[in-house]
Write an enzyme that holds these catalytic residues in place. Sequence first.
Site, PDB file in Angstrom:
ATOM      1  N   LYS A   1      -5.466   4.800  -3.135  1.00 18.30           N
ATOM      2  CA  LYS A   1      -5.170   4.565  -1.719  1.00 18.30           C
ATOM      3  C   LYS A   1      -4.103   5.548  -1.235  1.00 18.30           C
ATOM      4  CE  LYS A   1      -4.999   2.227   2.152  1.00 18.30           C
ATOM      5  NZ  LYS A   1      -6.094   2.539   3.077  1.00 18.30           N
ATOM      6  N   ALA A   2      -4.210   5.980   0.009  1.00 14.63           N
ATOM      7  CA  ALA A   2      -3.233   6.908   0.594  1.00 14.63           C
ATOM      8  C   ALA A   2      -1.809   6.398   0.355  1.00 14.63           C
ATOM      9  CB  ALA A   2      -3.472   7.041   2.086  1.00 14.63           C
TER      10      ALA A   2
ATOM     11  N   CYS B   1      -7.169  11.165   8.462  1.00 14.50           N
ATOM     12  CA  CYS B   1      -7.251   9.737   8.739  1.00 14.50           C
ATOM     13  C   CYS B   1      -7.334   9.523  10.242  1.00 14.50           C
ATOM     14  CB  CYS B   1      -6.062   8.987   8.172  1.00 14.50           C
ATOM     15  SG  CYS B   1      -6.225   7.223   8.493  1.00 14.50           S
TER      16      CYS B   1
ATOM     17  N   ILE C   1     -16.658  13.878   3.159  1.00 17.80           N
ATOM     18  CA  ILE C   1     -15.939  13.820   4.406  1.00 17.80           C
ATOM     19  C   ILE C   1     -15.145  12.518   4.523  1.00 17.80           C
ATOM     20  CG2 ILE C   1     -17.615  15.233   5.645  1.00 17.80           C
ATOM     21  CD1 ILE C   1     -18.852  12.676   6.794  1.00 17.80           C
TER      22      ILE C   1
ATOM     23  N   LYS D   1      -8.702  16.966   2.120  1.00 18.46           N
ATOM     24  CA  LYS D   1      -9.780  16.090   2.608  1.00 18.46           C
ATOM     25  C   LYS D   1     -10.060  16.389   4.066  1.00 18.46           C
ATOM     26  CE  LYS D   1     -11.413  11.361   2.455  1.00 18.46           C
ATOM     27  NZ  LYS D   1     -11.227  10.089   1.739  1.00 18.46           N
TER      28      LYS D   1
ATOM     29  N   GLY E   1     -21.265   7.419   2.253  1.00 17.62           N
ATOM     30  CA  GLY E   1     -22.486   6.633   2.136  1.00 17.62           C
ATOM     31  C   GLY E   1     -23.179   6.684   0.793  1.00 17.62           C
TER      32      GLY E   1
ATOM     33  N   LEU F   1      -3.606   3.083   6.916  1.00 17.53           N
ATOM     34  CA  LEU F   1      -2.821   3.583   5.777  1.00 17.53           C
ATOM     35  C   LEU F   1      -1.828   2.577   5.219  1.00 17.53           C
ATOM     36  CD1 LEU F   1      -2.058   7.271   6.866  1.00 17.53           C
ATOM     37  CD2 LEU F   1      -3.938   6.414   5.456  1.00 17.53           C
TER      38      LEU F   1
ATOM     39  N   THR G   1     -17.359   2.860   0.537  1.00 16.32           N
ATOM     40  CA  THR G   1     -17.811   1.569   1.060  1.00 16.32           C
ATOM     41  C   THR G   1     -18.679   0.784   0.087  1.00 16.32           C
ATOM     42  OG1 THR G   1     -17.719   2.541   3.260  1.00 16.32           O
ATOM     43  CG2 THR G   1     -19.009   0.534   3.026  1.00 16.32           C
TER      44      THR G   1
HETATM   45  C1  LIG Z   1     -11.526   0.494   4.141  1.00 15.58           C
HETATM   46  C2  LIG Z   1     -11.406   1.963   3.965  1.00 15.58           C
HETATM   47  C3  LIG Z   1     -10.155   2.538   3.736  1.00 15.58           C
HETATM   48  C4  LIG Z   1     -10.009   3.917   3.596  1.00 15.58           C
HETATM   49  N1  LIG Z   1      -8.773   4.446   3.345  1.00 15.58           N
HETATM   50  C5  LIG Z   1      -8.649   5.768   3.126  1.00 15.58           C
HETATM   51  C6  LIG Z   1      -7.391   6.349   2.778  1.00 15.58           C
HETATM   52  O1  LIG Z   1      -6.403   5.645   2.633  1.00 15.58           O
HETATM   53  N2  LIG Z   1      -7.320   7.686   2.594  1.00 15.58           N
HETATM   54  C7  LIG Z   1      -8.413   8.490   2.733  1.00 15.58           C
HETATM   55  O2  LIG Z   1      -8.311   9.699   2.568  1.00 15.58           O
HETATM   56  N3  LIG Z   1      -9.630   7.980   3.039  1.00 15.58           N
HETATM   57  C8  LIG Z   1      -9.763   6.639   3.246  1.00 15.58           C
HETATM   58  N4  LIG Z   1     -11.007   6.127   3.545  1.00 15.58           N
HETATM   59  C9  LIG Z   1     -12.166   7.035   3.627  1.00 15.58           C
HETATM   60  C10 LIG Z   1     -12.953   7.063   2.313  1.00 15.58           C
HETATM   61  O3  LIG Z   1     -12.178   7.554   1.257  1.00 15.58           O
HETATM   62  C11 LIG Z   1     -14.221   7.913   2.457  1.00 15.58           C
HETATM   63  O4  LIG Z   1     -13.851   9.230   2.791  1.00 15.58           O
HETATM   64  C12 LIG Z   1     -15.160   7.408   3.530  1.00 15.58           C
HETATM   65  O5  LIG Z   1     -15.141   5.995   3.568  1.00 15.58           O
HETATM   66  C13 LIG Z   1     -16.595   7.879   3.354  1.00 15.58           C
HETATM   67  O6  LIG Z   1     -17.159   7.409   2.160  1.00 15.58           O
HETATM   68  P1  LIG Z   1     -18.084   6.074   2.081  1.00 15.58           P
HETATM   69  O7  LIG Z   1     -19.119   6.200   3.143  1.00 15.58           O
HETATM   70  O8  LIG Z   1     -18.634   6.074   0.696  1.00 15.58           O
HETATM   71  O9  LIG Z   1     -17.190   4.926   2.324  1.00 15.58           O
HETATM   72  C14 LIG Z   1     -11.151   4.742   3.687  1.00 15.58           C
HETATM   73  C15 LIG Z   1     -12.404   4.170   3.906  1.00 15.58           C
HETATM   74  C16 LIG Z   1     -12.553   2.810   4.048  1.00 15.58           C
HETATM   75  C17 LIG Z   1     -13.911   2.245   4.287  1.00 15.58           C
END
Ligand SMILES: Cc1cc2nc3c(=O)[nH]c(=O)nc-3n(C[C@H](O)[C@H](O)[C@H](O)COP(=O)(O)O)c2cc1C
Lengths: 312, 312, 257, 257
Positions: free
Chosen positions: B45-46, B130, B191, B165, B244, B73, B266
Site C-alpha cells: 500500500k502507498a 493517484c 496503469i 507508476k 483488470g 492513500l 481488484t
Molecule cells: C482499493 C484500491 C486501492 C488502491 N490503492 C493504490 C495505492 O495506494 N497506490 C497505487 O499506486 N495504486 C493503488 N491502486 C491502484 C492499483 O494498484 C492498480 O493500479 C489498479 O487498481 C488497476 O489494477 P486492477 O484493475 O487489477 O485493480 C488502488 C486500487 C484499488 C482498487
Amino acid sequence: MTRLQIELPGLSLKNPIMPASGCFGFGREYSQFYDLSELGAIMIKATTEHPRFGNPTPRVAETNAGMLNAIGLQNPGLVSVMEKELPWLSQFDVPIIANVAGSQMEDYVHVAREISKVPNVHALELNISCPNVKTGGIAFGTIPEVAMELTRKVKAVSEVPLYVKLSPNVSNIVEMAKAVELGGADGLTMINTLLGMRLDLKTGRPILANKTGGLSGPAIKPVAIRMIYEVSQAVDLPIIGMGGVESAEDVIEYFHAGASAVAVGTANFVDPFICKKIIHELPALLDELNVDHISQLTGRSWRKHEQAVYRP
Amino acid sequence: MTRLQIELPGLSLKNPIMPASGCFGFGREYSQFYDLSELGAIMIKATTEHPRFGNPTPRVAETNAGMLNAIGLQNPGLVSVMEKELPWLSQFDVPIIANVAGSQMEDYVHVAREISKVPNVHALELNISCPNVKTGGIAFGTIPEVAMELTRKVKAVSEVPLYVKLSPNVSNIVEMAKAVELGGADGLTMINTLLGMRLDLKTGRPILANKTGGLSGPAIKPVAIRMIYEVSQAVDLPIIGMGGVESAEDVIEYFHAGASAVAVGTANFVDPFICKKIIHELPALLDELNVDHISQLTGRSWRKHEQAVYRP
Amino acid sequence: MIVNESMKVVSHRLLARNIYELVLEGELVKEISAPGQFVHVKVGSGIDPLLRRPISIAEHNQKEKKMSLIYRAEGKGTMQLSLVGAGGRVDVLGPLGNGFDVQQGEGRKALLIGGGIGVPPLYGLSKSLRNNGWEVKHVLGFQEEAVSFYEDKFRELGPTHIATVDGSLGRKGFVTDVIENESIQYDQFFACGPNPMLKALQDRLSGNGFLSLEERMGCGIGACFACVCHLADDPEGTDYVKVCSDGPVFPVGVVAL
Amino acid sequence: MIVNESMKVVSHRLLARNIYELVLEGELVKEISAPGQFVHVKVGSGIDPLLRRPISIAEHNQKEKKMSLIYRAEGKGTMQLSLVGAGGRVDVLGPLGNGFDVQQGEGRKALLIGGGIGVPPLYGLSKSLRNNGWEVKHVLGFQEEAVSFYEDKFRELGPTHIATVDGSLGRKGFVTDVIENESIQYDQFFACGPNPMLKALQDRLSGNGFLSLEERMGCGIGACFACVCHLADDPEGTDYVKVCSDGPVFPVGVVAL
Ligand SMILES: Cc1cc2nc3c(=O)[nH]c(=O)nc-3n(C[C@H](O)[C@H](O)[C@H](O)COP(=O)(O)O)c2cc1C
Ligand SMILES: Cc1cc2nc3c(=O)[nH]c(=O)nc-3n(C[C@H](O)[C@H](O)[C@H](O)COP(=O)(O)OP(=O)(O)OC[C@H]3O[C@@H](n4cnc5c(N)ncnc54)[C@H](O)[C@@H]3O)c2cc1C
Ligand SMILES: Cc1cc2nc3c(=O)[nH]c(=O)nc-3n(C[C@H](O)[C@H](O)[C@H](O)COP(=O)(O)OP(=O)(O)OC[C@H]3O[C@@H](n4cnc5c(N)ncnc54)[C@H](O)[C@@H]3O)c2cc1C
Ligand SMILES: Cc1cc2nc3c(=O)[nH]c(=O)nc-3n(C[C@H](O)[C@H](O)[C@H](O)COP(=O)(O)O)c2cc1C
Ligand code: FES
Ligand code: FES
C-alpha cells in the site's frame, strides 16, 4: 410526453434520447424496428468529404462490458449523404444531427458548410475525437488551441448550431471544453470512445486489423459521468451525454451528472429497440423519482440546492 | 518453475505475478490464505511520510465490470511501515516493492530515501498517479516535466531501483513514459486507475464521499493493454502491467502487449486466492501456447518476427 | 421481417466434442426465407458477454415453428449458451441476412462444401435443394473425427465425402483435396466455412457457386459497418458489401477474399 | 479460519416482499465462532456483478453444517442471487469479522434492536444469548408490514415489539420511539441496522451495548481500507477501525457514527 421535451440550440427534442453517431448508420436499418419519428433526434454516421472505405476487418472486438471498434469512418461521402441519406430521413419527423469528420481543417469546413444547408439537419456534431483515423485526428481532439481554431472555422460556415464531440483521451477535459466554448461551440457531445486494444491469446497479435480501437459500452460509463460532471460545472454549454447508456436509469444518471440529453450507442447493437424502450420507460421512472420534467435533473449531482427549474 | 522466473532491475522474481499496490494492504490479511513466499513480489500500500486517514466513506462503488475507489492513500505512515509492516513481511521470501506517495516533492524524496534502506524493499514504485489526492498529485502524473523532475529527485536518493507508476488519465502516455525514462526511472508500472464517477439514482449525488474515484477492474483492461503496447515500443524500460487482470490468460495478454511482469489488483477482492491460482495455472498455459519461458512473450504483439529470446 | 424473440429451447444436446445442437421454437421461424440465413443470439441477460453472437440456422421447420442451430462452444458467449437447458429461453434476433438462393433445379447437380462450423447451414440447404429437384453431393471438412457431426444425416440426402486434417475420419486433408482427387462433377457449388477455405474455393473451383462468409459483427443488421468486405473487381476502392445484411451468402467472385 | 467454499443451497424462499431466506450447507459453517459474523457472497461466476456482497449470518447450526442468510433483493447482485434454486451452489467467503461477544448472562436482560435488513443477525444472536442464560427482548423496526419477517420466530425466544414507519404493523414510528415509550429495561443492548438508527441509539440509549455497523466494502477482509471508521474519541484523527475485520460489531461509543 411534454415532460420529456427538451429545447437545445437548434434542436427541439420530443424527448432527450437519440442514437449516437456510428451506431445507427443513417437510420435505414433501425427503421425496420420502429418509427424513427419516436426519437428525440438522430446522430448520423460521420460524414467526410469523399467516400471512405475505412479500416480493414476485423473492425470490432468484444471486451469486458464493452467493445472496441476501428471502423475508420467508413461512409459514402458528402454528396451521397446529402442526395440519398438525408432526403430519405426527411420522411421522419425527427431532427438530424450530422456528424462531421475530416483529416484537415478544410475538409471539416467544406462538409460543415454543405451539410448544414440540408433542411432536416438541425445541428452539426464536430467529430474531433475519432481515435481510429491517423491523420490530424489526434491533434484536433487533444490540443485545446487546435480544437478552438477548428471550432471557430466550422462555426463560421455552419448554418445550424454546432456541437463539438469531445475525446476522453485527454489529461484535462475541462480545458478542452473551455477551448471549444471559446471557439464558438453551441453545445458539447461527450464522450467519444476511449482508445483501447485487445490481443489474441494464441497469436499474440491485435484482434483488430487496425490494432487499436475505440472502447465503448457500459465499461466506460463511469469515465463519461465524471467528465460530464466536471465539464458541466465549468462551461455554459448544454451537453449531450453518452457512453454505455443501456437503460432509463442510465439516462437519469447522465442528467444528474450534467447532461441535457443523452445518446445511445453500442446498446443498439445488443437490443435494436433500446432507444424506443428507454423513451417509453422514462415517464414512469420520473414518477418514481417524483420529478415533473426530466430537465429538472440536469446537474443535480453538483447543484447546491434543489433549484426549482423549467416548467414547460 | 524456472520458466516463470524473471529478472528485472532490483527484482529477482520467482514468477511474474504480484499483488498491486493498495489491493493487498501490507500482506497480513492475505497471509491467512496462502504462503506469501509463493508470490513473485508484493507491491505494498502507498506509504506517505505521515499517517493518513484518507477520504470519508463511502470509498468504493461498483461499476460495470469494474469498481471505483477513493481510499485517499490511507496508511499508517513511514515510521510505522518501516518498523512494523516491513519487518513483519521479512518472514516471507518475497521481494517488496514499496509504493511511495506524497503531496510535495520533498515528501516523496523523504519517504523514498528512508524506505529504500529497508532490506526487504527491493524496488520503489513512485505513485505519481493517484487520482484521489488533490494537492499536487495531478501535476505529478500528467505534466511530463514535473514527472521527470520528481523521478530524478527520487532516483537520486533511492538505494534501490525506481519504477514509476503511470496514470492513464493523460493525452499522451508515451510522452509521460519518455519523460520519466529521461528522469532516470529503472522501470514503469502501468496503469493506475482511470478517473471515474457514479451517481445515486435517487438522490442524484455521487456515491463516493470523495465524489470521483479511480476505476479499476476488467473494464479498464483494453486501455491498459493499449498503453503498454504503445509505451513498450517507445522506451527501453521494463514494464510491470496491471489493470483488470483476473486470469492466466490475462497475464499472457499483458506480456504480449509488452509487459515483463504483471500485477493483480481488484481481482484479489473477488478471489483472495487469485494470485496463487494464476501462478499455478501459468505453466500449463505456456505448454498450450508452446512457449518455454514466459519472457519470450513480452512484446509479441508488435515484434516483427518471432525472435528467439532468453533461455534461462 | 426481422424479429427479436425470447425463443423456447426444445432440446439442446452435445453432438461432438464442444459441438452443440440447439433446437428453438418460436414465431421467428415463420420469417425465415432461405437456408443460409443466420440469427444473432444474446447469451444471458446482462453485460457479460455484451454482444450478440451470429449463428447460422442449420435447419428450420415452418409448420412446427422450430429451427436448429449447431455451434461450437469455445469462447465466453458460446460456452455460456451451452448451459441453457431444455425449457429455458434464448434471446434471438433474426432471421438475418440473405441466404442461399435455391431455385428449381430438376436434375441439376449441386456440390455442397462445408468446413467445421460452416457445415451446419449446408444441412438445411441440402434439404431445400433436394426439395427443389437438385441432386446433392457433400464434401465436409473437419479438424478431426471427434468434432465431426451430422455425417449420417448428410448421407441420407446424398453422397457425402469427409476430409479431416488428421485423417481420423474420411480422407486426410482439406475439402479441396477431396474435390480435386475425386474430380466431383457439379453444375453449381455452395460453400460455407472459414475464409481461407472459401478463398481457396473461389480461386480454384470453376463454374457457378455461392459462398457464405464469416466476419466479426457488431449490429448484425447493416448499421455499424463492422462486417464490410471489398469487392473482387475493386479490391482497393470504396465500394463494399456487408456480410450481415448483403450476405452472408454471395455469388462466387463478388467479394475480395 | 476464513474459507472460500462453493456452498450448497438447501432451501431458498421468499419471506416477505423482496426478502429472501437462503439456507446453505458446507464446511464453512464449522468456522463460525459468533453470531453477528458475516459472509461475502459472489453472485454468478463472471464479472457482472464484479464484487462480493456482504451478508450477515442470520443463524447457523454447526452439527448440520447449515447456515441461513436473510437478505433483501434490491440491486443487481442480490436480485441475481435470488434466482439460485435449491440444489444450486453459492460461492461464499467467510466467516468474516468479529461477531457479538456472547458471555454467560444468567438472569441478565438483553435488549436486541434491529432495523430492516439489520434484523437477521439478531435472530442467531438471540438464540445464542438464550442458550447462555440471558433473558431476551426484541424491538424490530421495518418500513412496513409487507417487508417484515421472522416476527413469530423472535416471539418464540422472548417478548417482541415491532415498529413500522407507516404503522401497518405494530407501533407506528421508529425503534427508538418504542424503546422510549415502553421504557424497556435491560442490562445490555445489541443493535444492527442502518447507520442513522445506530447513531440515534448510540446517542440516546444508556448503558452497555454493542452495535453492528454497515459500510460499503471491497475486500471484506481488512486489506483495502474501504470500510474504515473514525473513532468516537478522535473523530478527526488518523486512528481507525475497519468494519469488515475489526467489526462489524463494536461496543457502543467506540466508533464515530
Ligand atoms: C482499493 C484500491 C486501492 C488502491 N490503492 C493504490 C495505492 O495506494 N497506490 C497505487 O499506486 N495504486 C493503488 N491502486 C491502484 C492499483 O494498484 C492498480 O493500479 C489498479 O487498481 C488497476 O489494477 P486492477 O484493475 O487489477 O485493480 C488502488 C486500487 C484499488 C482498487
Ligand atoms: C454469419 C455467421 C454465421 C455463423 N454461424 C455459425 C454456426 O452456425 N455455428 C458456429 O459454431 N459458429 C458460427 N459462426 C461463428 C460464431 O459467430 C463464433 O464462433 C462466435 O461468435 C464466437 O463466440 P464465442 O462467445 O465463442 O467467442 P468469444 O471469443 O467470446 O467472442 C468474442 C467476440 O468475437 C466474435 N467472434 C469470435 N469468433 C468469431 C467468428 N469466427 N466469427 C464471427 N465472430 C466471431 C464474437 O461474436 C464476439 O463478438 C458464424 C459467424 C457468422 C459471422
Ligand atoms: C457487514 C454487513 C452485513 C450485511 N448484512 C446484510 C444482511 O444480512 N441482509 C441484507 O439484506 N443486507 C445486508 N447487508 C447489506 C448488503 O450488503 C447490501 O444490501 C448489498 O450488498 C447490496 O447489493 P445489491 O447487489 O443489492 O446492490 P447494488 O446496488 O448492485 O450494489 C452495488 C455495490 O454497493 C454495495 N452496497 C450497496 N448497498 C450496500 C449496503 N447497504 N451496505 C454495504 N454495501 C452496499 C454492494 O455490496 C456492491 O458492492 C450487509 C452489509 C454489511 C456491510
Ligand atoms: C461501431 C461504432 C462506430 C462509431 N462511429 C462513430 C462516428 O462515426 N462518429 C462519432 O463521432 N462517433 C462514433 N462512435 C462513437 C459513439 O458515437 C459514442 O460516442 C461511443 O460509442 C460511446 O457511446 P456508447 O458507449 O453508448 O457506444 C462509434 C461507436 C461505435 C461503437
Ligand atoms: S455487423 Fe453491423 S454492419 Fe454488419
Ligand atoms: S472491506 Fe476492505 S478493508 Fe474492509
